[in-house]
Design an enzyme around this catalytic site. Structure first.
Site, PDB file in Angstrom:
ATOM      1  N   GLU A  51      -8.658   7.461   3.920  1.00  0.00           N
ATOM      2  CA  GLU A  51      -8.163   7.303   2.483  1.00  0.00           C
ATOM      3  C   GLU A  51      -9.273   6.929   1.459  1.00  0.00           C
ATOM      4  O   GLU A  51     -10.465   6.283   1.660  1.00  0.00           O
ATOM      5  CB  GLU A  51      -7.336   6.262   2.521  1.00  0.00           C
ATOM      6  CG  GLU A  51      -5.993   6.425   3.360  1.00  0.00           C
ATOM      7  CD  GLU A  51      -4.801   5.390   3.093  1.00  0.00           C
ATOM      8  OE1 GLU A  51      -3.629   5.976   3.429  1.00  0.00           O
ATOM      9  OE2 GLU A  51      -5.107   4.426   2.916  1.00  0.00           O
ATOM     10  N   CYS A  67       0.885  -1.200  -0.014  1.00  0.00           N
ATOM     11  CA  CYS A  67       0.042   0.038   0.030  1.00  0.00           C
ATOM     12  C   CYS A  67       0.725   1.071   0.042  1.00  0.00           C
ATOM     13  O   CYS A  67       2.061   1.256   0.487  1.00  0.00           O
ATOM     14  CB  CYS A  67      -0.876   0.057   1.312  1.00  0.00           C
ATOM     15  SG  CYS A  67      -1.844  -1.379   1.811  1.00  0.00           S
TER      16      CYS A  67
END
EC number: 5.3.3.2
Length: 177
Positions: free
Chosen positions: A113, A66
């Site tokens: 996010e 990520c």
């Protein structure tokens, strides 16, 4: 090391500005992120254990990698860059879905996010960057689900949140190496 800036976005992933990464996580501001899931030809998912020295979630298991795109960096390019930097893998990535989440982390930071999720297929073993990850394994989705139910504290919050969508999404993604 210079400060790393990330892209602030609205709820539709439209850029609204940029800010230093740690400050964004301290304030819990919505920003763009990338998430990569690499599967092998046996349909097992490549997991990484985050290096213990990471500023959050060190020592926890997570998806393959990520990160965040830099300002002006295309999202897929960021995902491919981080896959190379963290796992030493150069793979063609397929965008699969997007999602948004707002998750507290154990050290007072917040992962708020707008995530772009990518899949890839490979039987190549990773070559870990020890500053990013200190272990890896391939596991079946059933094994991961079972371990998440038994020991959720072993996994990153975003992986716990995102993982339930993966089995449903695989039906639309061709798992052929």
């Amino acid at each position: 090391m210079p400060a790393i800036e990330v892209i602030l976005v609205d709820h539709l992933d439209r850029p609204t500005g940029k800010m230093e990464k740690l400050e964004v996580h301290e304030k819990g501001l919505l920003h763009r992120a990338v998430t990569v899931y690499v599967f092998n030809s046996r349909h097992e998912l490549l997991l990484q254990r985050r290096a213990s020295g990471k500023y959050h979630c060190g020592g926890l298991w997570s998806n393959t990698c990520c990160s965040h795109p830099y300002p002006q960096e295309p999202t897929r390019d960021a995902a491919e860059r981080r896959l190379r930097e963290e796992m030493g893998l150069e793979l063609a990535l397929t965008p699969v879905f997007e999602l948004s989440y707002n998750l507290p982390l154990s050290n007072g930071l917040i992962e708020h996010e707008y995530g772009h999720v990518f899949f890839a297929i490979s039987d190549e073993p990773p070559c870990l960057n020890p500053e990013e990850a200190d272990d890896w394994c391939y596991c079946s989705l059933a094994q991961i689900e079972q371990e998440m139910q038994a020991n959720p504290a072993k996994f990153t919050p975003w992986f716990l949140h995102t993982f339930p969508r993966i089995p449903h999404t695989l039906g639309d993604f061709r798992l052929t190496a």
